[in-house]
Structure formats: C-alpha cells, structure tokens
Design a protein around this motif. Sequence first.
Motif, PDB file in Angstrom:
ATOM      1  N   GLU A  11       0.841  -1.179   0.000  1.00 27.67           N
ATOM      2  CA  GLU A  11       0.000   0.000   0.000  1.00 27.67           C
ATOM      3  C   GLU A  11       0.885   1.241   0.000  1.00 27.67           C
ATOM      4  OE1 GLU A  11      -3.040   0.108   2.936  1.00 27.67           O
ATOM      5  OE2 GLU A  11      -3.490  -2.016   2.710  1.00 27.67           O
ATOM      6  N   LYS A  12       0.529   2.181  -0.838  1.00 29.21           N
ATOM      7  CA  LYS A  12       1.284   3.423  -0.885  1.00 29.21           C
ATOM      8  C   LYS A  12       0.883   4.288   0.302  1.00 29.21           C
ATOM      9  CE  LYS A  12       1.787   3.421  -5.864  1.00 29.21           C
ATOM     10  NZ  LYS A  12       1.535   4.126  -7.110  1.00 29.21           N
ATOM     11  N   SER A  13       1.837   5.020   0.829  1.00 34.16           N
ATOM     12  CA  SER A  13       1.553   5.873   1.973  1.00 34.16           C
ATOM     13  C   SER A  13       0.846   7.146   1.516  1.00 34.16           C
ATOM     14  CB  SER A  13       2.837   6.219   2.706  1.00 34.16           C
ATOM     15  OG  SER A  13       3.702   6.915   1.844  1.00 34.16           O
ATOM     16  N   VAL A  14       0.249   7.842   2.464  1.00 30.47           N
ATOM     17  CA  VAL A  14      -0.420   9.104   2.182  1.00 30.47           C
ATOM     18  C   VAL A  14       0.615  10.224   2.251  1.00 30.47           C
ATOM     19  CG1 VAL A  14      -2.179  10.727   2.959  1.00 30.47           C
ATOM     20  CG2 VAL A  14      -2.614   8.268   3.084  1.00 30.47           C
ATOM     21  N   ILE A  15       0.649  11.048   1.223  1.00 31.17           N
ATOM     22  CA  ILE A  15       1.577  12.162   1.142  1.00 31.17           C
ATOM     23  C   ILE A  15       0.854  13.414   1.649  1.00 31.17           C
ATOM     24  CG2 ILE A  15       2.925  13.596  -0.433  1.00 31.17           C
ATOM     25  CD1 ILE A  15       2.864  11.045  -2.323  1.00 31.17           C
ATOM     26  N   PRO A  35       2.178  19.040  -7.033  1.00 32.53           N
ATOM     27  CA  PRO A  35       2.877  18.763  -8.292  1.00 32.53           C
ATOM     28  C   PRO A  35       2.544  17.371  -8.821  1.00 32.53           C
ATOM     29  CG  PRO A  35       4.383  18.592  -6.439  1.00 32.53           C
ATOM     30  CD  PRO A  35       3.083  19.110  -5.889  1.00 32.53           C
ATOM     31  N   GLY A  36       2.410  17.281 -10.117  1.00 31.37           N
ATOM     32  CA  GLY A  36       2.137  15.991 -10.741  1.00 31.37           C
ATOM     33  C   GLY A  36       0.694  15.532 -10.627  1.00 31.37           C
ATOM     34  N   VAL A  37      -0.198  16.408 -10.185  1.00 30.08           N
ATOM     35  CA  VAL A  37      -1.610  16.060 -10.027  1.00 30.08           C
ATOM     36  C   VAL A  37      -2.410  16.749 -11.134  1.00 30.08           C
ATOM     37  CG1 VAL A  37      -3.629  16.292  -8.533  1.00 30.08           C
ATOM     38  CG2 VAL A  37      -1.409  15.763  -7.534  1.00 30.08           C
ATOM     39  N   HIS A  38      -3.335  16.012 -11.737  1.00 28.06           N
ATOM     40  CA  HIS A  38      -4.229  16.587 -12.729  1.00 28.06           C
ATOM     41  C   HIS A  38      -5.436  17.183 -12.006  1.00 28.06           C
ATOM     42  CE1 HIS A  38      -2.029  14.955 -16.116  1.00 28.06           C
ATOM     43  NE2 HIS A  38      -1.929  13.822 -15.443  1.00 28.06           N
ATOM     44  N   VAL A  56      -4.941  12.105  -6.078  1.00 36.09           N
ATOM     45  CA  VAL A  56      -4.160  10.901  -6.353  1.00 36.09           C
ATOM     46  C   VAL A  56      -3.240  11.212  -7.527  1.00 36.09           C
ATOM     47  CG1 VAL A  56      -4.278   8.486  -7.065  1.00 36.09           C
ATOM     48  CG2 VAL A  56      -6.021   9.395  -5.559  1.00 36.09           C
ATOM     49  N   ASN A  57      -1.981  10.802  -7.390  1.00 33.50           N
ATOM     50  CA  ASN A  57      -1.065  10.890  -8.528  1.00 33.50           C
ATOM     51  C   ASN A  57      -0.296   9.570  -8.612  1.00 33.50           C
ATOM     52  OD1 ASN A  57       1.019  11.024  -6.659  1.00 33.50           O
ATOM     53  ND2 ASN A  57       1.636  13.101  -7.160  1.00 33.50           N
ATOM     54  N   ASN A  59       2.416   8.695  -7.450  1.00 31.92           N
ATOM     55  CA  ASN A  59       3.130   8.345  -6.216  1.00 31.92           C
ATOM     56  C   ASN A  59       2.208   7.895  -5.091  1.00 31.92           C
ATOM     57  OD1 ASN A  59       5.679   8.976  -7.295  1.00 31.92           O
ATOM     58  ND2 ASN A  59       5.271  11.133  -6.961  1.00 31.92           N
ATOM     59  N   GLY A  60       0.907   8.023  -5.280  1.00 27.27           N
ATOM     60  CA  GLY A  60      -0.036   7.588  -4.254  1.00 27.27           C
ATOM     61  C   GLY A  60      -1.086   8.631  -3.923  1.00 27.27           C
ATOM     62  N   LYS A  61      -1.655   8.481  -2.742  1.00 26.91           N
ATOM     63  CA  LYS A  61      -2.715   9.366  -2.289  1.00 26.91           C
ATOM     64  C   LYS A  61      -2.114  10.575  -1.578  1.00 26.91           C
ATOM     65  CE  LYS A  61      -6.937   9.563   0.323  1.00 26.91           C
ATOM     66  NZ  LYS A  61      -7.953   8.892   1.069  1.00 26.91           N
ATOM     67  N   ILE A  62      -2.711  11.732  -1.850  1.00 26.94           N
ATOM     68  CA  ILE A  62      -2.278  12.990  -1.251  1.00 26.94           C
ATOM     69  C   ILE A  62      -3.436  13.509  -0.416  1.00 26.94           C
ATOM     70  CG2 ILE A  62      -1.585  15.359  -1.751  1.00 26.94           C
ATOM     71  CD1 ILE A  62      -0.539  14.237  -4.471  1.00 26.94           C
ATOM     72  N   ALA A  63      -3.165  13.957   0.806  1.00 31.48           N
ATOM     73  CA  ALA A  63      -4.230  14.488   1.654  1.00 31.48           C
ATOM     74  C   ALA A  63      -3.692  15.572   2.573  1.00 31.48           C
ATOM     75  CB  ALA A  63      -4.860  13.375   2.481  1.00 31.48           C
ATOM     76  N   LYS A  64      -4.444  16.661   2.668  1.00 34.56           N
ATOM     77  CA  LYS A  64      -4.105  17.760   3.560  1.00 34.56           C
ATOM     78  C   LYS A  64      -5.377  18.177   4.276  1.00 34.56           C
ATOM     79  CE  LYS A  64      -1.281  21.021   5.038  1.00 34.56           C
ATOM     80  NZ  LYS A  64      -0.032  20.716   5.703  1.00 34.56           N
ATOM     81  N   LYS A  65      -5.329  18.244   5.616  1.00 33.92           N
ATOM     82  CA  LYS A  65      -6.476  18.658   6.422  1.00 33.92           C
ATOM     83  C   LYS A  65      -6.102  19.940   7.158  1.00 33.92           C
ATOM     84  CE  LYS A  65      -7.931  13.920   7.002  1.00 33.92           C
ATOM     85  NZ  LYS A  65      -8.125  12.803   7.909  1.00 33.92           N
ATOM     86  N   ILE A  66      -6.968  20.933   7.051  1.00 35.75           N
ATOM     87  CA  ILE A  66      -6.710  22.237   7.656  1.00 35.75           C
ATOM     88  C   ILE A  66      -7.937  22.641   8.470  1.00 35.75           C
ATOM     89  CG2 ILE A  66      -6.253  24.672   7.171  1.00 35.75           C
ATOM     90  CD1 ILE A  66      -5.006  23.624   4.470  1.00 35.75           C
ATOM     91  N   THR A  67      -7.717  23.036   9.707  1.00 33.31           N
ATOM     92  CA  THR A  67      -8.809  23.498  10.556  1.00 33.31           C
ATOM     93  C   THR A  67      -9.140  24.947  10.211  1.00 33.31           C
ATOM     94  OG1 THR A  67      -8.104  22.031  12.332  1.00 33.31           O
ATOM     95  CG2 THR A  67      -9.553  23.828  12.942  1.00 33.31           C
ATOM     96  N   VAL A  68     -10.437  25.199   9.996  1.00 32.73           N
ATOM     97  CA  VAL A  68     -10.915  26.545   9.658  1.00 32.73           C
ATOM     98  C   VAL A  68     -12.075  26.894  10.595  1.00 32.73           C
ATOM     99  CG1 VAL A  68     -10.197  26.361   7.244  1.00 32.73           C
ATOM    100  CG2 VAL A  68     -12.512  25.690   7.894  1.00 32.73           C
ATOM    101  N   PRO A  69     -12.410  28.181  10.717  1.00 29.03           N
ATOM    102  CA  PRO A  69     -13.529  28.558  11.571  1.00 29.03           C
ATOM    103  C   PRO A  69     -14.860  27.984  11.066  1.00 29.03           C
ATOM    104  CG  PRO A  69     -12.147  30.466  11.100  1.00 29.03           C
ATOM    105  CD  PRO A  69     -11.680  29.359  10.214  1.00 29.03           C
ATOM    106  N   ALA A  70     -15.715  27.593  11.985  1.00 29.73           N
ATOM    107  CA  ALA A  70     -17.046  27.084  11.618  1.00 29.73           C
ATOM    108  C   ALA A  70     -17.798  28.162  10.853  1.00 29.73           C
ATOM    109  CB  ALA A  70     -17.809  26.678  12.873  1.00 29.73           C
TER     110      ALA A  70
END
Length: 92
Positions: A11-15, A35-38, A56-57, A59-70
């Motif tokens: 399994e590819k890791s999450v970037i 980079p490298g994502v369509h 997804v590219n 190299n695997g799955k890419i994920a970024k989580k950012i907390t924002v105001p409700a």
Amino acid sequence: MSGIKKPQKHEKSVIVPPAGISRSGTSICVVCQLPGVHEEKIRIDLEQTRLIISAVNENGKIAKKITVPAGSWIRQKKFRDGILEIILELPL
C-alpha cells in the motif's frame, strides 16, 4: 516448506503536501502544492471546521487537512501549474 510465497500487498503511503495559509480581513487564502496532479483528480471538501484537500497521482494518495472557523465557505478556487489556491470567506 513449499517454496511458494504469498504475494505481498504494498500500500502506498499518504503524502501530506506543503500548504501556506494567510488571513486578510474576512478571508483566508490556502495555497497548496500538488505537483504531478491533474486538476480532475483533486477533491476539496469543507466539513464544519475542516478543509480537506485530497488527490491521487502516480506516487499515491495525497491528503491535507486544515482546521478553519465554523461557518466558513469556499468563495474561489484556482489550480495552475501544480498550485491549488482556495479563498475561504469567514463568517461575520
């Protein structure tokens, strides 16, 4: 020992991509490097207090989580040359 090996499941890791966040008045600007994502492979979700950018590219799955105001909402999003820019409007 039979000499037969079970295939290993790789399994590819999450970037987690780098992102910059800035605030100006009632807006937040999030700039994320993908980079490298369509563009059609990018998913943007805003769930209560969490902005989730995923893709997804090769190299695997890419994920970024950012907390924002409700109550924040996405006013604008642009993707160009591997850079995603999201403008969030903050609640008054």
